[in-house]
Each structure stands twice: as structure tokens, then as C-alpha cells.
Write an enzyme that holds these catalytic residues in place. Sequence first.
Site, PDB file in Angstrom:
ATOM      1  N   GLU A  95       0.484   2.168   7.109  1.00  0.00           N
ATOM      2  CA  GLU A  95       0.564   1.003   7.978  1.00  0.00           C
ATOM      3  C   GLU A  95       1.626   0.024   7.498  1.00  0.00           C
ATOM      4  O   GLU A  95       1.947  -0.041   6.308  1.00  0.00           O
ATOM      5  CB  GLU A  95      -0.796   0.309   8.072  1.00  0.00           C
ATOM      6  N   CYS A 108       5.986  -6.278   6.037  1.00  0.00           N
ATOM      7  CA  CYS A 108       5.219  -5.865   4.870  1.00  0.00           C
ATOM      8  C   CYS A 108       5.078  -4.346   4.974  1.00  0.00           C
ATOM      9  O   CYS A 108       4.518  -3.841   5.955  1.00  0.00           O
ATOM     10  CB  CYS A 108       3.850  -6.539   4.865  1.00  0.00           C
ATOM     11  N   CYS A 115      -3.827   4.287  -2.390  1.00  0.00           N
ATOM     12  CA  CYS A 115      -3.544   3.642  -3.673  1.00  0.00           C
ATOM     13  C   CYS A 115      -4.601   4.077  -4.682  1.00  0.00           C
ATOM     14  O   CYS A 115      -5.758   4.304  -4.321  1.00  0.00           O
ATOM     15  CB  CYS A 115      -3.574   2.119  -3.516  1.00  0.00           C
ATOM     16  N   CYS A 119      -8.540  -1.698  -6.853  1.00  0.00           N
ATOM     17  CA  CYS A 119      -8.937  -3.108  -6.704  1.00  0.00           C
ATOM     18  C   CYS A 119     -10.132  -3.225  -5.762  1.00  0.00           C
ATOM     19  O   CYS A 119     -10.130  -2.672  -4.665  1.00  0.00           O
ATOM     20  CB  CYS A 119      -7.763  -3.941  -6.197  1.00  0.00           C
ATOM     21  N   CYS A 122      -9.838  -4.452  -1.900  1.00  0.00           N
ATOM     22  CA  CYS A 122      -8.752  -3.916  -1.080  1.00  0.00           C
ATOM     23  C   CYS A 122      -9.159  -2.614  -0.405  1.00  0.00           C
ATOM     24  O   CYS A 122      -9.626  -1.679  -1.061  1.00  0.00           O
ATOM     25  CB  CYS A 122      -7.511  -3.692  -1.948  1.00  0.00           C
ATOM     26  N   CYS A 336      -4.405  -5.594   4.230  1.00  0.00           N
ATOM     27  CA  CYS A 336      -3.871  -4.333   3.728  1.00  0.00           C
ATOM     28  C   CYS A 336      -4.912  -3.217   3.752  1.00  0.00           C
ATOM     29  O   CYS A 336      -6.005  -3.356   3.203  1.00  0.00           O
ATOM     30  CB  CYS A 336      -3.367  -4.549   2.307  1.00  0.00           C
TER      31      CYS A 336
END
Length: 346
Positions: A95, A108, A115, A119, A122, A336
Site C-alpha cells: 500500500e 508515503c 514487516c 511493533c 502497527c 500503515c
Amino acid sequence: MSQDKQDILKLSEKDLKDYFVLKKQPGFRAKQVYLWLHEKLVDSFDDMTNISKDMREMLKEDFYIEHLELVQRLVSKIDGTEKYLFKLWDGNVIESVLMRYKHGNSVCISTQVGCRMGCRFCASTIDGRARDLTSSEMLKEVYTIQNISGERVSNIVLMGSGEPMDNFRNVVDFVKQVSSENDLHISQRNITISTCGLVEKIRELADMKLGITLAISLHASDDKIRRELMPIANKYSIAEILDACRYYFEKTGRRVSFEYSLVASVNDTIEEADNLASLLKGMNCHVNLIPVNPIKERDYKRSDKKAVEAFRKHLEKKGINATVRREMGSDIQGACGQLRKSYLNG
């Protein structure tokens, strides 16, 4: 994408000229092709109308043009922010976001499919990392958004899905290319790389002396809380990260930004603000406060406006420059990883 073909977006104009000379073709063709790729932003060799059909076929045999397929486009009714879901050649999805400001358009972009940093707040990291993006795929995020919107991009933030420093070589290649005078020529001062704090890579980036802005996802003022929020904190202490940031400023002269996501009753107290101010005292830096975006897979709640403003004021009182990030695209899963996650869940 064929493994026996080259990624033409990775070639400089000089590389293309060498190719045409090798093929016993006029060298000026290189500039024509380069302009089609990086100014007119075409996705197909067939669109290169001032190149002969035979020459287009020759290019097809030796190269491929990276292409992103638009899967979904959401437009915010609140502020016009646009969020895109793109499909890559291998079926993976990423995205990207277009944000419009008075000073120009910012995009962005993602640097990885997913990932692996973990975290807690997120959505990008919930299913882990599938693979790194190539520099050309990152470039195509920017190009495709410009094609779809019909608007020029002036700022780039590498803050979408993925940890840029975990895909270091491709990210550096992307920055150098997108900022070159033969490409979009976006000033490196208008490019921001966000990282959760991979110390060795911060130092390596500093030694390159690029003109980009470094943003550190800090999110806590002590290691205990940071470890609760960010598993990477088990490897790097805040002290080590700040030392690397000082080294970055020393090498580049560029002010470092610190991203601080405010989570209710976790890291948003005045005591935390006081600790953060003490940590950053004397540094040439800026703190970007971000009320955390709630995601259904986690139970973190965002700080209310009163707590956010009190936190900001306390930092300012202690001499630390701080602003609250303007929320963009809140009605279109602007945070995100949210759109990709909902797509994968069907």
C-alpha cells in the site's frame, strides 16, 4: 517477470547508451527511452511511439518494465488523501498513500511486503515480512501515483509497510535514483526515511552523507516501555540509538526527527514527557507526536486530545521542538498496513 531479462528501470541513461551502442543502434535512442520511462512514466515498450517497432521488440527481448497493478483506490472525504493498494508481479500486495498539503504533494511508500520488526501498534507487522521491495518497485509506487492522480509529487516518506533499514541497499538505490536530475529530481531534503532504530544502518547511512531526513520511531522514553511496544528494543537500547543519531547529525548536519506514537496509559504521561525531554536535551531534533491508530488485533488505545496537548506543551516548555502530526485519511484506513491487512483477510 522473466528471470533472463533485465530490470530496465535500474539502468542509468549512460547504461542505456552503452546498450544501444552494443546493439549497433544510435546512442541518442537512450535518451528517448529514458524519457519514456522516467518522465512520461510508461508501463509498456509499446507506448514508446517514437521508437520503431523493431527496436521496441528488441527492448522487450532484453528488458522488462516494473509494473504495479492497482487493486484498490480509496479517497478520503475529509481531506482528499488517497490510499492505494497495489499488486506486484508475484501476487503480493503493498500500500501507498498520497497526501496533499499546501506546500505540495507527499507520498508515503512501502519498502517491504509486510514487516518483521513486530511493533505492537502497527498492522504492517502482524503477518511478518514476505520479501523486500526492489528499488524499481519503490520507484513505481511514486510513478504510478503520479500517473493515477495526474499530479506532481514533491515529497517522499519511506514510512509505509516495512523497515527501510532492513532493506538498506534497495532503499539507498531508490533515494539516489529518484533524486537524480535525470529522474524526478526530488530534492533529498524532501525525502524522509523512517526507522525503528537499526543502529549499524543509521551509522552506515550517515557515512554516505545523503541529504535526506532521518526519522526515528522512538515511542518511549525508557527501554522497559519501549521493549513492550517494540521488540527491536531488545537488541538496541535508546542510548545506542541516540548516539547513532548524534553521529548522523555530526556527519550530515541534518536535524533528526523522532516519531512518538502516544498510547493511552502506556507512554503519554507528563512524567514520560519529562523523561523524553531529558533524553533529547541538547540535540538538534524535532519530535513528531502521533496519537496511535487503534487496530483490532491489538488492545492499545489512542491518547485523548487533552493528554496529547499536555504532552506537547511539556516538551516545548523543556525546550524540545514538538508538533502533533496532522491526521490524514482517517476515514480510509489511512494508518500503515490497515488496508493491506483487510484485503488479505478477505
